[in-house]
Write an enzyme that holds these catalytic residues in place. Sequence first.
Site, short mmCIF file in Angstrom:
data_model
loop_
_atom_site.label_atom_id
_atom_site.label_comp_id
_atom_site.label_asym_id
_atom_site.label_seq_id
_atom_site.Cartn_x
_atom_site.Cartn_y
_atom_site.Cartn_z
N GLN A 50 0.81 -1.23 0.00
CA GLN A 50 0.00 0.00 0.00
C GLN A 50 0.84 1.27 0.00
OE1 GLN A 50 -2.70 -1.53 3.36
NE2 GLN A 50 -4.06 -0.25 2.16
N CYS A 92 -10.86 -0.10 3.22
CA CYS A 92 -9.43 -0.22 2.98
C CYS A 92 -8.88 1.17 2.70
CB CYS A 92 -9.20 -1.13 1.78
SG CYS A 92 -7.47 -1.29 1.30
N LEU A 93 -7.71 1.47 3.24
CA LEU A 93 -7.11 2.79 3.02
C LEU A 93 -6.78 3.02 1.54
CD1 LEU A 93 -4.70 2.96 6.12
CD2 LEU A 93 -6.90 4.13 5.82
N HIS A 134 -7.29 -9.60 5.76
CA HIS A 134 -7.28 -8.46 4.84
C HIS A 134 -5.84 -8.10 4.44
CE1 HIS A 134 -8.96 -4.37 3.57
NE2 HIS A 134 -7.66 -4.13 3.62
N GLU A 135 -4.95 -8.07 5.43
CA GLU A 135 -3.55 -7.69 5.15
C GLU A 135 -2.82 -8.80 4.39
OE1 GLU A 135 -3.00 -4.66 5.44
OE2 GLU A 135 -4.71 -4.26 6.74
N HIS A 138 -3.59 -8.45 0.85
CA HIS A 138 -2.82 -7.39 0.20
C HIS A 138 -1.49 -7.93 -0.33
CE1 HIS A 138 -4.80 -3.55 0.47
NE2 HIS A 138 -5.04 -3.65 1.75
ZN LIG Z 1 -6.47 -2.65 2.83
#
Ligand SMILES: [Zn+2]
Length: 169
Positions: A50, A92-93, A134-135, A138
């Site tokens: 990210q 999510c950012l 979630h991570e 990614h």
């Molecule tokens: Zn995320």
Amino acid sequence: MIRPILRYGEQVLHQPAAPVTDITEDIQQLIDDMVQTMYAAPGIGLAATQVGVPLRIFVVDVSGGHNLADLIAFINPQLVEADGVQYEDEGCLSVPGFNATVARPTRAVVKGLARDGREQVREGTGLLARCFQHELDHLDGTLFVDRLRGLQKTLIVRKIKKLSRSGKW
Ligand SMILES: [Zn+2]
């Protein structure tokens, strides 16, 4: 240092990240920056992809910085156990402004290295289990939007494309 957070559509977010082979000073700096970036956002998890670094590292803190013991950094994490299923709203950012219900395990056990290079195994239930999954996603180039199906996914992707075209993404 707070690093810019990439958004859905940027290449690095959609590709699997590579394992960390050596925990150097640069890696320590990256983790510090990721923690700072996560808190500033504010968010409860952030993966290296990210911030544009294609390495298998993530940080999470389900307390959002309120409880030091909740800050966890993982290097080369692997999911070793997952059970149950929970349906909760997730964001999510890297996909700001969008939320959707995503199926996640209720319990997840992750094994990997801590930032000092020692092996660590962490068990998460509820929100932490969701966060872990979630991570980990990614690091495989998967965003929560990719986990959605049908109209829900189509609508979000369409809105993001529209925002991109008008330079607002
Ligand atoms: Zn995320």
